[in-house]
Design a protein around this motif. Structure first.
Motif, PDB file in Angstrom:
ATOM      1  N   ARG A 205       0.826  -1.220   0.000  1.00 24.53           N
ATOM      2  CA  ARG A 205       0.000   0.000   0.000  1.00 24.53           C
ATOM      3  C   ARG A 205       0.854   1.262   0.000  1.00 24.53           C
ATOM      4  O   ARG A 205       0.496   2.257  -0.622  1.00 24.53           O
ATOM      5  N   THR A 206       1.969   1.235   0.725  1.00 22.74           N
ATOM      6  CA  THR A 206       2.764   2.449   0.893  1.00 22.74           C
ATOM      7  C   THR A 206       3.903   2.588  -0.102  1.00 22.74           C
ATOM      8  O   THR A 206       4.320   3.703  -0.405  1.00 22.74           O
ATOM      9  N   GLN A 207       4.436   1.472  -0.596  1.00 22.41           N
ATOM     10  CA  GLN A 207       5.598   1.534  -1.481  1.00 22.41           C
ATOM     11  C   GLN A 207       5.404   0.805  -2.805  1.00 22.41           C
ATOM     12  O   GLN A 207       6.303   0.794  -3.643  1.00 22.41           O
ATOM     13  N   GLY A 208       4.239   0.201  -3.005  1.00 22.60           N
ATOM     14  CA  GLY A 208       4.034  -0.680  -4.140  1.00 22.60           C
ATOM     15  C   GLY A 208       3.680  -0.043  -5.457  1.00 22.60           C
ATOM     16  O   GLY A 208       3.627  -0.730  -6.468  1.00 22.60           O
ATOM     17  N   LYS A 209       3.425   1.252  -5.476  1.00 20.48           N
ATOM     18  CA  LYS A 209       3.085   1.936  -6.731  1.00 20.48           C
ATOM     19  C   LYS A 209       1.922   1.240  -7.443  1.00 20.48           C
ATOM     20  O   LYS A 209       1.926   1.077  -8.662  1.00 20.48           O
ATOM     21  N   LEU A 210       0.928   0.793  -6.660  1.00 19.67           N
ATOM     22  CA  LEU A 210      -0.218   0.088  -7.237  1.00 19.67           C
ATOM     23  C   LEU A 210      -1.092   1.041  -8.043  1.00 19.67           C
ATOM     24  O   LEU A 210      -1.223   2.221  -7.712  1.00 19.67           O
ATOM     25  N   GLU A 211      -1.679   0.524  -9.092  1.00 20.54           N
ATOM     26  CA  GLU A 211      -2.599   1.308  -9.906  1.00 20.54           C
ATOM     27  C   GLU A 211      -3.841   1.658  -9.084  1.00 20.54           C
ATOM     28  O   GLU A 211      -4.272   0.857  -8.236  1.00 20.54           O
TER      29      GLU A 211
END
Length: 179
Positions: free
Chosen positions: A149-155
């Motif tokens: 959530r914080t570092q994953g660069k999720l779409e």
């Protein structure tokens, strides 16, 4: 003591059998996962995500590593899976009796990745060693979800879930936690 023959000696016979029995439709599968799903799990030999979760070939990307850790390479792979191949769901699976649990693996500072000067390389987990051992399975899943959530660069709009697989019973349990 008898030695086990190398596994590669079985590759050609097994591949010939695979080719002879391979469904024709496999050749036409897209590289875009039809379920738009990425699964992150452990490399443990007792884990077969396709059978255990009812995932068929062509439906999901399966990322495997020691402990199912969310490393920089896993984040890179998820990012590519999402931006280039359209996935919009990530499921993180850790499991009971994992070799990454303390006392079951021989991790030490010497096992961690180091730079040319011998300094430990940073881990996406912060100050922990690159090996990413964990003490408690459910807690490790929650930590992995937090890192994504914080570092994953999720779409935007990505569905993110966490799970524990029990290697004894074969059952999965969804890990609930703060979003």
């Amino acid at each position: 003591m008898a030695t086990t023959p190398p596994a590669y000696l079985d590759f050609i016979a097994a591949n010939n059998d695979y080719v002879a029995n391979r469904p024709v439709h496999h050749a036409g599968l897209s590289n875009l996962p039809s379920k738009r799903l990425t699964i992150v799990t452990c490399m443990d030999t007792r884990i077969d995500p396709h059978k255990q979760l009812g995932i068929r070939l062509g439906e999901a990307h399966i990322l495997r590593n020691a402990g199912g850790a969310i490393t920089a390479d896993v984040i890179r792979s998820i990012h590519l899976s999402q931006t280039a191949l359209g996935t919009r769901e990530v499921a993180v699976f850790h499991h009971t009796y994992c070799g990454a649990l303390p006392g079951t693996a021989s991790a030490s500072d010497t096992d961690a990745e180091k730079d040319a000067d011998g300094n430990l390389l940073p881990s996406v987990y912060g100050d922990e060693r690159a090996f990413c051992q964990f003490d408690q399975v459910e807690g490790s899943v929650k930590k992995s979800l937090h890192v994504l959530r914080t570092q994953g660069k999720l779409e935007p709009g990505t569905i993110l879930t966490g799970w524990v697989y029990d290697v004894i019973s074969g059952r999965i349990t969804k890990v609930e936690g703060p979003e």
